[in-house]
Scaffold this active site. Sequence first.
Site, PDB file in Angstrom:
ATOM      1  N   ARG A  95      -3.012  -3.736  -0.723  1.00 31.06           N
ATOM      2  CA  ARG A  95      -3.734  -2.485  -0.432  1.00 31.06           C
ATOM      3  C   ARG A  95      -4.135  -2.400   1.042  1.00 31.06           C
ATOM      4  NH1 ARG A  95      -1.622  -2.374  -4.322  1.00 31.06           N
ATOM      5  NH2 ARG A  95      -2.302  -1.877  -6.410  1.00 31.06           N
ATOM      6  N   SER A 155      -8.566   3.250  -9.020  1.00 31.56           N
ATOM      7  CA  SER A 155      -9.391   2.041  -8.843  1.00 31.56           C
ATOM      8  C   SER A 155     -10.315   2.218  -7.642  1.00 31.56           C
ATOM      9  CB  SER A 155      -8.500   0.825  -8.591  1.00 31.56           C
ATOM     10  OG  SER A 155      -7.595   0.685  -9.644  1.00 31.56           O
ATOM     11  N   GLU A 186     -11.544   0.098  -2.475  1.00 30.21           N
ATOM     12  CA  GLU A 186     -10.149   0.437  -2.174  1.00 30.21           C
ATOM     13  C   GLU A 186     -10.114   1.869  -1.631  1.00 30.21           C
ATOM     14  OE1 GLU A 186      -7.207  -0.449  -5.297  1.00 30.21           O
ATOM     15  OE2 GLU A 186      -6.311   1.507  -4.888  1.00 30.21           O
TER      16      GLU A 186
HETATM   17  C1  FAD Z   1      -5.715   8.526 -11.355  1.00 33.10           C
HETATM   18  C2  FAD Z   1      -5.356   7.747 -10.123  1.00 33.10           C
HETATM   19  C3  FAD Z   1      -4.545   6.628 -10.231  1.00 33.10           C
HETATM   20  C4  FAD Z   1      -4.203   5.893  -9.089  1.00 33.10           C
HETATM   21  N1  FAD Z   1      -3.390   4.802  -9.243  1.00 33.10           N
HETATM   22  C5  FAD Z   1      -3.032   4.077  -8.161  1.00 33.10           C
HETATM   23  C6  FAD Z   1      -2.175   2.934  -8.307  1.00 33.10           C
HETATM   24  O1  FAD Z   1      -1.724   2.604  -9.402  1.00 33.10           O
HETATM   25  N2  FAD Z   1      -1.858   2.220  -7.185  1.00 33.10           N
HETATM   26  C7  FAD Z   1      -2.320   2.575  -5.958  1.00 33.10           C
HETATM   27  O2  FAD Z   1      -1.998   1.872  -4.994  1.00 33.10           O
HETATM   28  N3  FAD Z   1      -3.126   3.652  -5.796  1.00 33.10           N
HETATM   29  C8  FAD Z   1      -3.494   4.410  -6.847  1.00 33.10           C
HETATM   30  N4  FAD Z   1      -4.313   5.496  -6.689  1.00 33.10           N
HETATM   31  C9  FAD Z   1      -4.828   5.826  -5.356  1.00 33.10           C
HETATM   32  C10 FAD Z   1      -4.037   6.920  -4.601  1.00 33.10           C
HETATM   33  O3  FAD Z   1      -3.288   7.707  -5.478  1.00 33.10           O
HETATM   34  C11 FAD Z   1      -3.085   6.330  -3.550  1.00 33.10           C
HETATM   35  O4  FAD Z   1      -3.809   5.530  -2.647  1.00 33.10           O
HETATM   36  C12 FAD Z   1      -2.338   7.422  -2.778  1.00 33.10           C
HETATM   37  O5  FAD Z   1      -1.373   6.837  -1.932  1.00 33.10           O
HETATM   38  C13 FAD Z   1      -3.258   8.288  -1.929  1.00 33.10           C
HETATM   39  O6  FAD Z   1      -2.508   9.365  -1.421  1.00 33.10           O
HETATM   40  P1  FAD Z   1      -3.191  10.686  -0.898  1.00 33.10           P
HETATM   41  O7  FAD Z   1      -2.148  11.510  -0.286  1.00 33.10           O
HETATM   42  O8  FAD Z   1      -3.982  11.311  -1.988  1.00 33.10           O
HETATM   43  O9  FAD Z   1      -4.161  10.086   0.213  1.00 33.10           O
HETATM   44  P2  FAD Z   1      -5.532  10.711   0.713  1.00 33.10           P
HETATM   45  O10 FAD Z   1      -6.602  10.385  -0.270  1.00 33.10           O
HETATM   46  O11 FAD Z   1      -5.363  12.125   1.105  1.00 33.10           O
HETATM   47  O12 FAD Z   1      -5.763   9.825   2.022  1.00 33.10           O
HETATM   48  C14 FAD Z   1      -6.032   8.435   1.926  1.00 33.10           C
HETATM   49  C15 FAD Z   1      -6.263   7.865   3.333  1.00 33.10           C
HETATM   50  O13 FAD Z   1      -5.057   7.926   4.085  1.00 33.10           O
HETATM   51  C16 FAD Z   1      -5.206   8.766   5.231  1.00 33.10           C
HETATM   52  N5  FAD Z   1      -3.957   9.526   5.322  1.00 33.10           N
HETATM   53  C17 FAD Z   1      -3.433  10.310   4.339  1.00 33.10           C
HETATM   54  N6  FAD Z   1      -2.252  10.804   4.738  1.00 33.10           N
HETATM   55  C18 FAD Z   1      -2.021  10.337   5.980  1.00 33.10           C
HETATM   56  C19 FAD Z   1      -0.968  10.498   6.939  1.00 33.10           C
HETATM   57  N7  FAD Z   1       0.100  11.257   6.675  1.00 33.10           N
HETATM   58  N8  FAD Z   1      -1.067   9.864   8.126  1.00 33.10           N
HETATM   59  C20 FAD Z   1      -2.137   9.096   8.418  1.00 33.10           C
HETATM   60  N9  FAD Z   1      -3.175   8.911   7.557  1.00 33.10           N
HETATM   61  C21 FAD Z   1      -3.113   9.515   6.363  1.00 33.10           C
HETATM   62  C22 FAD Z   1      -6.427   9.631   4.963  1.00 33.10           C
HETATM   63  O14 FAD Z   1      -7.056  10.058   6.148  1.00 33.10           O
HETATM   64  C23 FAD Z   1      -7.281   8.667   4.145  1.00 33.10           C
HETATM   65  O15 FAD Z   1      -7.976   7.780   4.977  1.00 33.10           O
HETATM   66  C24 FAD Z   1      -4.682   6.272  -7.814  1.00 33.10           C
HETATM   67  C25 FAD Z   1      -5.498   7.415  -7.702  1.00 33.10           C
HETATM   68  C26 FAD Z   1      -5.820   8.148  -8.842  1.00 33.10           C
HETATM   69  C27 FAD Z   1      -6.677   9.385  -8.704  1.00 33.10           C
END
Ligand code: FAD
Length: 339
Positions: A165, A239, A335
């Site tokens: 992570r 998580s 996380e």
């Molecule tokens: C129900 C559920 C289940 C999940 N299961 C998992 C799992 O099994 N495994 C896992 O690893 N994660 C899991 N996650 C967490 C999440 O889905 C991941 O971390 C995902 O990659 C986040 O993507 P996002 O686009 O929503 O990021 P965001 O929440 O929009 O951003 C996360 C971070 O990254 C930064 N960021 C986003 N995009 C960019 C970019 N293009 N360039 C630079 N910085 C950026 C943001 O500023 C922020 O700090 C889960 C979440 C939920 C709600």
Amino acid sequence: MIRIQEHVDLLPYNTFKIAAKARYFVSVTTVDELRELINHPVYKQNTHLIVGGGSNMLLTGDYNGLVIKNDLRGIETVSENDATILLKAGAGEPWHAFVMFCVTNNYGGAENLSLIPGTIGAAPMQNIGAYGVEVKDLIQTVEAIDTTTGELRVFTNEECAFGYRESVFKRALKGKYFISSVTLSLTKKDHKLNTSYGAIQQTLDQQHATASIKTISDAVISIRQQKLPDPTVIGNAGSFFKNPTIDQSHYETLKKTHPEIPGYFSDNQKVKVPAGWLIEQCGWKGKTIGNVGVHPHQALVLVNYGNGSGENIQTLAQDIRDSVNKKFAIDLQPEVNII
Ligand SMILES: Cc1cc2nc3c(=O)[nH]c(=O)nc-3n(C[C@H](O)[C@H](O)[C@H](O)COP(=O)(O)OP(=O)(O)OC[C@H]3O[C@@H](n4cnc5c(N)ncnc54)[C@H](O)[C@@H]3O)c2cc1C
């Protein structure tokens, strides 16, 4: 052409469903628009928050700066041969849609990561992982735009410094780059199918299905739908804490008072302990405090039952951390990105 909006409600842009406002908000759909933005006075005079799917962040209040919604889309083939294909995906492409594209075309490697919310661009940020696979196993290169100069830099897999992570984008280069696309390597034949983790094999057996990219993806989707709350129904960010890694000696000490403590040994005398188990032992599983709480089926998932604030979630998370620290002398690390 970019259009900067003011006082925008961020509730539709975060899966915790926190009602916070952005002072400024802009959607970018191309690298040219991103560069145009970098030269804009509102960009230069404010702090920035990049948002993909908002599924790994907790907004603790209004954001008094510029929220940049990443809407860079598209999937293209970079190269392919008999055995592998390199696909380049725009950072705003939904991760699960990319996985479905691979499953439909029988490209192997991403199927265990089915149904993870969020975008392609955020996947390398924390090296998303599930069911024995991490996205670092697939990533070839990451293209990113310098948030000060607008210059493009291509990171090799090694330069991303992936860990559990973790990546360079979350650490040394935090806030310095906007990830614009990710190139991933998938197999076209001799797929390395992984059914050993979680209940994948059991699910396949129940369905009398043999392992394939499609059946594994279907199994993962069905397991996840049973185990995890759907963020469109109950606000959450998956998580909330990472699974902590402790010294073997610490683990042995804990085992004397808690013989049933689970632990996964790694080769450097360290033991990974499931954070969900620790939280459950402290009596948090299923607890509700006001509008927020700990999910009844998954102690690692904090939830917003509606109208909860980011501060409510943050207080709950701190109380959980304190009690786990008191009982097990383990300091849980979030996380989720706390904004
Ligand atoms: C129900 C559920 C289940 C999940 N299961 C998992 C799992 O099994 N495994 C896992 O690893 N994660 C899991 N996650 C967490 C999440 O889905 C991941 O971390 C995902 O990659 C986040 O993507 P996002 O686009 O929503 O990021 P965001 O929440 O929009 O951003 C996360 C971070 O990254 C930064 N960021 C986003 N995009 C960019 C970019 N293009 N360039 C630079 N910085 C950026 C943001 O500023 C922020 O700090 C889960 C979440 C939920 C709600």
